[in-house]
Each structure stands twice: as structure tokens, then as C-alpha cells.
Design a protein around this motif. Structure first.
Motif, PDB file in Angstrom:
ATOM      1  N   HIS A 198      -4.352 -86.481 -17.389  1.00  0.00           N
ATOM      2  CA  HIS A 198      -4.560 -86.825 -15.980  1.00  0.00           C
ATOM      3  C   HIS A 198      -4.327 -88.315 -15.732  1.00  0.00           C
ATOM      4  CE1 HIS A 198      -7.323 -83.070 -15.368  1.00  0.00           C
ATOM      5  NE2 HIS A 198      -6.038 -82.769 -15.443  1.00  0.00           N
ATOM      6  N   ALA A 199      -4.795 -89.175 -16.650  1.00  0.00           N
ATOM      7  CA  ALA A 199      -4.604 -90.619 -16.479  1.00  0.00           C
ATOM      8  C   ALA A 199      -3.119 -90.964 -16.497  1.00  0.00           C
ATOM      9  CB  ALA A 199      -5.347 -91.376 -17.580  1.00  0.00           C
ATOM     10  N   SER A 200      -2.371 -90.365 -17.418  1.00  0.00           N
ATOM     11  CA  SER A 200      -0.932 -90.613 -17.495  1.00  0.00           C
ATOM     12  C   SER A 200      -0.236 -90.210 -16.205  1.00  0.00           C
ATOM     13  CB  SER A 200      -0.346 -89.842 -18.677  1.00  0.00           C
ATOM     14  OG  SER A 200       1.059 -89.882 -18.679  1.00  0.00           O
ATOM     15  N   LEU A 201      -0.642 -89.084 -15.637  1.00  0.00           N
ATOM     16  CA  LEU A 201      -0.046 -88.624 -14.376  1.00  0.00           C
ATOM     17  C   LEU A 201      -0.362 -89.592 -13.244  1.00  0.00           C
ATOM     18  CD1 LEU A 201       1.458 -86.563 -12.692  1.00  0.00           C
ATOM     19  CD2 LEU A 201      -0.649 -85.216 -12.552  1.00  0.00           C
ATOM     20  N   TRP A 202      -1.608 -90.074 -13.172  1.00  0.00           N
ATOM     21  CA  TRP A 202      -1.975 -91.044 -12.136  1.00  0.00           C
ATOM     22  C   TRP A 202      -1.179 -92.340 -12.290  1.00  0.00           C
ATOM     23  CZ3 TRP A 202      -4.060 -90.510  -7.658  1.00  0.00           C
ATOM     24  CH2 TRP A 202      -5.003 -89.517  -7.393  1.00  0.00           C
ATOM     25  N   PHE A 203      -1.034 -92.839 -13.523  1.00  0.00           N
ATOM     26  CA  PHE A 203      -0.302 -94.096 -13.750  1.00  0.00           C
ATOM     27  C   PHE A 203       1.161 -93.951 -13.320  1.00  0.00           C
ATOM     28  CE2 PHE A 203      -3.404 -94.835 -17.502  1.00  0.00           C
ATOM     29  CZ  PHE A 203      -4.375 -95.262 -16.620  1.00  0.00           C
ATOM     30  N   SER A 204       1.773 -92.809 -13.659  1.00  0.00           N
ATOM     31  CA  SER A 204       3.159 -92.568 -13.237  1.00  0.00           C
ATOM     32  C   SER A 204       3.259 -92.541 -11.717  1.00  0.00           C
ATOM     33  CB  SER A 204       3.659 -91.229 -13.802  1.00  0.00           C
ATOM     34  OG  SER A 204       3.634 -91.229 -15.209  1.00  0.00           O
TER      35      SER A 204
ATOM     36  N   ILE B 163     -11.448 -91.374 -12.079  1.00  0.00           N
ATOM     37  CA  ILE B 163     -11.141 -90.020 -11.602  1.00  0.00           C
ATOM     38  C   ILE B 163     -10.778 -89.108 -12.777  1.00  0.00           C
ATOM     39  CG2 ILE B 163      -9.550 -88.639 -10.214  1.00  0.00           C
ATOM     40  CD1 ILE B 163      -9.316 -91.033  -8.324  1.00  0.00           C
ATOM     41  N   SER B 164      -9.989 -89.626 -13.710  1.00  0.00           N
ATOM     42  CA  SER B 164      -9.610 -88.831 -14.885  1.00  0.00           C
ATOM     43  C   SER B 164     -10.831 -88.475 -15.721  1.00  0.00           C
ATOM     44  CB  SER B 164      -8.590 -89.598 -15.730  1.00  0.00           C
ATOM     45  OG  SER B 164      -7.421 -89.871 -14.999  1.00  0.00           O
ATOM     46  N   SER B 165     -11.776 -89.393 -15.816  1.00  0.00           N
ATOM     47  CA  SER B 165     -13.020 -89.100 -16.533  1.00  0.00           C
ATOM     48  C   SER B 165     -13.803 -88.002 -15.823  1.00  0.00           C
ATOM     49  CB  SER B 165     -13.880 -90.364 -16.641  1.00  0.00           C
ATOM     50  OG  SER B 165     -13.219 -91.371 -17.360  1.00  0.00           O
ATOM     51  N   ALA B 166     -13.845 -88.091 -14.481  1.00  0.00           N
ATOM     52  CA  ALA B 166     -14.597 -87.105 -13.700  1.00  0.00           C
ATOM     53  C   ALA B 166     -14.010 -85.706 -13.819  1.00  0.00           C
ATOM     54  CB  ALA B 166     -14.638 -87.530 -12.233  1.00  0.00           C
ATOM     55  N   THR B 167     -12.689 -85.623 -14.017  1.00  0.00           N
ATOM     56  CA  THR B 167     -12.040 -84.312 -14.116  1.00  0.00           C
ATOM     57  C   THR B 167     -11.898 -83.823 -15.559  1.00  0.00           C
ATOM     58  OG1 THR B 167      -9.865 -85.404 -14.048  1.00  0.00           O
ATOM     59  CG2 THR B 167     -10.763 -84.573 -11.962  1.00  0.00           C
ATOM     60  N   SER B 168     -12.318 -84.625 -16.517  1.00  0.00           N
ATOM     61  CA  SER B 168     -12.202 -84.209 -17.918  1.00  0.00           C
ATOM     62  C   SER B 168     -13.556 -84.063 -18.615  1.00  0.00           C
ATOM     63  CB  SER B 168     -11.338 -85.210 -18.699  1.00  0.00           C
ATOM     64  OG  SER B 168     -11.887 -86.510 -18.639  1.00  0.00           O
TER      65      SER B 168
END
Length: 315
Positions: free
Chosen positions: A93-99, A139-144
């Protein structure tokens, strides 16, 4: 003994991971070296550092997932399985947000903005980038992290590490843990994917308007802004195609249990999901002038070094 199709797919994924590690490592190294030399870092370079680092971790999780499927039982322990799943989902998820933020930055800088809200965004985007990156991590932490509270039925080993020989019967059916996993995966991917689609639509619309405005000069000169638009559009569309392919492949892997699986489906899914972070790192190097120049200089240096070694061996 693994089926031949799985041996081939694992070999291909291994090559993809090597390419991705080299590509993402190169992106990280170039940007960090430039940061140290100039004592400052641009917004795009900061995003690239976060993106390439997350991609490196993502590719490690791909290898660990393959290892857990066929070569070891440790990741089939419930506690380890949940921790590994949370890490995989977080970096994915973090990689997707950064992209997504990278292409939003490109879009805001390229398109001709007239709306007040977008104009304010264009003026403040550079200062917003660190907060956007931090927000992406939150956000990535919240969804993982909720994955840690999911009780999987797909693990094969007891808490003592002893694996049940007849455990196949317990993992062939879908249950709520699969549903929760898919739900978390969808929630974490939905908003950045929508934002990426909106960004590509804005770029295409901006290119269409600009091309229409400049048609009368088409025979006189080549407009460099058109090339910039086309490069950005090709980059973001290739990213969307790669990620959506990986998205489908990862869903198929989630749906496949460790014993009740179609070998061909799993093999293709592994190759497709492993291709996304590797191929996209190559695309980022190609479309970024600074990274492309650094890569050419590196190739020239390696070529010169090999020529010297060859001369020394001949002598």
C-alpha cells in the motif's frame, strides 16, 4: 519435487527480483548521493527515495512468500503468518501511495492550471510532499495492522512448530480470514488507484487542450511541452497497467491456499506480481533525465573498467 511450471516461474521471479533490486537500489543510491552533494533534495527525489526503498522491501516479501509456499513451514505458523502478511500489505500500500504522489507531482507541474484550488496545490505541493509521504505511511499502517487480528485458518503448523500431515483438509475451503484479507487489500488500494486514474485523465485532457491550441504551429516547430505530456502519460499509464495486472495476480495468490491450488494459476500470478516493481523501476529510470544520465555514466564506467581488465589479462 516441484512441478516444472513452478520451477520455471520461480526462476523468472528470481530474475525479476534481481533486476528490481538493482534498479531500485540504483534509484535510491543516485538520489541519496545527489542529496548529500547538494545538501538538499527535491520533492520528486524525496518521493523516489521512499518509493524505491518500499519496492525493495516489497520484492523481499515476494521471495519470502514463494519460500513459504514451497520450501518452509515457519511462515505457516499463525503468529509469523500474520506478521508477514501485515508487512507485505503495508509495503504494498505504501509503494502504491508513493507512486501516486509522484505522478500527482508531475501532473501539477506539467498541466496548465487555471482553477484556484489546483493553482494553490501547484504553489504548495513542494512543501506538502513530506506530509503526504508521512500521511501515506500512517494510512498504510491503518490498512495493514488489522491483519494482525485476523485469525487465519490457512496455516499448517501448530504454535510449537509441528506441522500436521493431514492438514490439507483444513485449508481447502474459504473462510472469513480470506474475506478480511481481501477487504483490507481493496481498501488500501482503492483511493490511490482512483487518484492515479484522475491524474492520468487530467494529463490527457491537458495534452488534448494544448495540442488543439498549438495546431496552427505544428508545421513550424515541435512543441517540447507535448513531449513532456506524452512522457508523463506513457509513464503513468504503464504504471497503471503494471499495477492492475499485479493487483489481479495478488488477489489470485490470496485466493490460492498453500495446498489446494492450481499450479499454473499460481505460477503465472507469481510472475505477474513480481514483474510490477521490477519493470516500473526501469521505466522510472528511462523517463527521469537525471537517472538516465547517471545510468549512462555508470555503464560507461563499467565498460571502461572491463576494457582495462581485459587489457591487463591479455598483457
Amino acid at each position: 519435487m516441484l512441478p516444472p511450471v513452478l520451477i520455471i516461474s520461480i526462476s523468472i521471479v528470481a530474475i525479476e527480483v534481481v533486476v528490481g533490486v538493482i534498479g531500485n537500489g540504483f534509484i535510491t543510491a543516485v538520489n541519496i548521493i545527489n542529496w548529500i552533494k547538494s545538501k538538499k533534495v527535491s520533492s520528486a527525489d524525496m518521493i523516489l527515495i521512499f518509493l524505491s526503498t518500499s519496492r525493495f522491501i516489497l520484492q523481499v516479501t515476494v521471495l519470502m512468500h514463494i519460500h513459504s509456499l514451497y520450501f518452509t513451514d515457519v511462515l505457516k505458523l499463525a503468529s509469523v503468518y500474520k506478521a508477514f502478511g501485515a508487512v507485505w500489505m503495508f509495503v504494498n500500500h505504501a509503494s502504491l501511495w508513493f507512486s501516486t504522489w509522484l505522478y500527482v507531482l508531475y501532473c501539477v507541474k506539467i498541466i496548465n492550471i487555471t482553477q484556484w484550488l489546483l493553482l494553490q496545490l501547484k504553489l504548495r505541493i513542494a512543501r506538502m510532499v513530506p506530509w503526504l509521504l508521512l500521511g501515506s505511511l500512517v494510512i498504510s499502517s491503518a490498512t495493514s495492522l488489522p491483519f494482525l487480528w485476523i485469525t487465519p485458518s490457512t496455516y499448517l503448523c501448530s504454535s510449537t512448530g509441528n506441522c500436521r500431515e493431514n492438514s490439507t483438509a483444513h485449508i481447502t475451503d474459504w473462510d472469513s480470514s480470506h474475506l478480511y484479507l481481501l477487504l483490507l487489500y481493496f481498501v488500501g488500494c482503492f483511493f490511490p488507484l482512483i487518484l492515479s486514474v484522475i491524474t492520468s485523465a487530467l494529463l490527457i485532457t491537458s495534452l488534448w487542450k494544448h495540442t488543439k491550441k498549438m495546431q496552427c504551429y505544428a508545421d513550424t516547430f515541435r512543441d517540447p511541452l507535448v513531449d513532456v505530456h506524452l512522457t508523463a502519460i506513457k509513464s503513468i499509464i504503464s504504471f497503471l497497467i503494471l499495477y492492475l495486472s499485479s493487483f489481479v495476480a495478488q488477489i489470485l495468490l490470496i485466493m490460492s491456499t498453500s495446498q489446494s491450488k492450481d499450479d499454473v494459476k499460481v505460477a503465472v500470478s507469481l510472475v505477474v506480481s513480481g514483474a510490477y516493481p521490477s519493470i516500473h523501476s526501469i521505466i522510472l529510470i528511462i523517463v527521469n533525465s537525471k537517472l538516465k544520465l547517471a545510468f549512462r555514466l555508470l555503464c560507461q564506467h563499467l565498460k571502461h573498467h572491463l576494457e582495462n581488465m581485459t587489457l591487463c589479462l591479455i598483457a
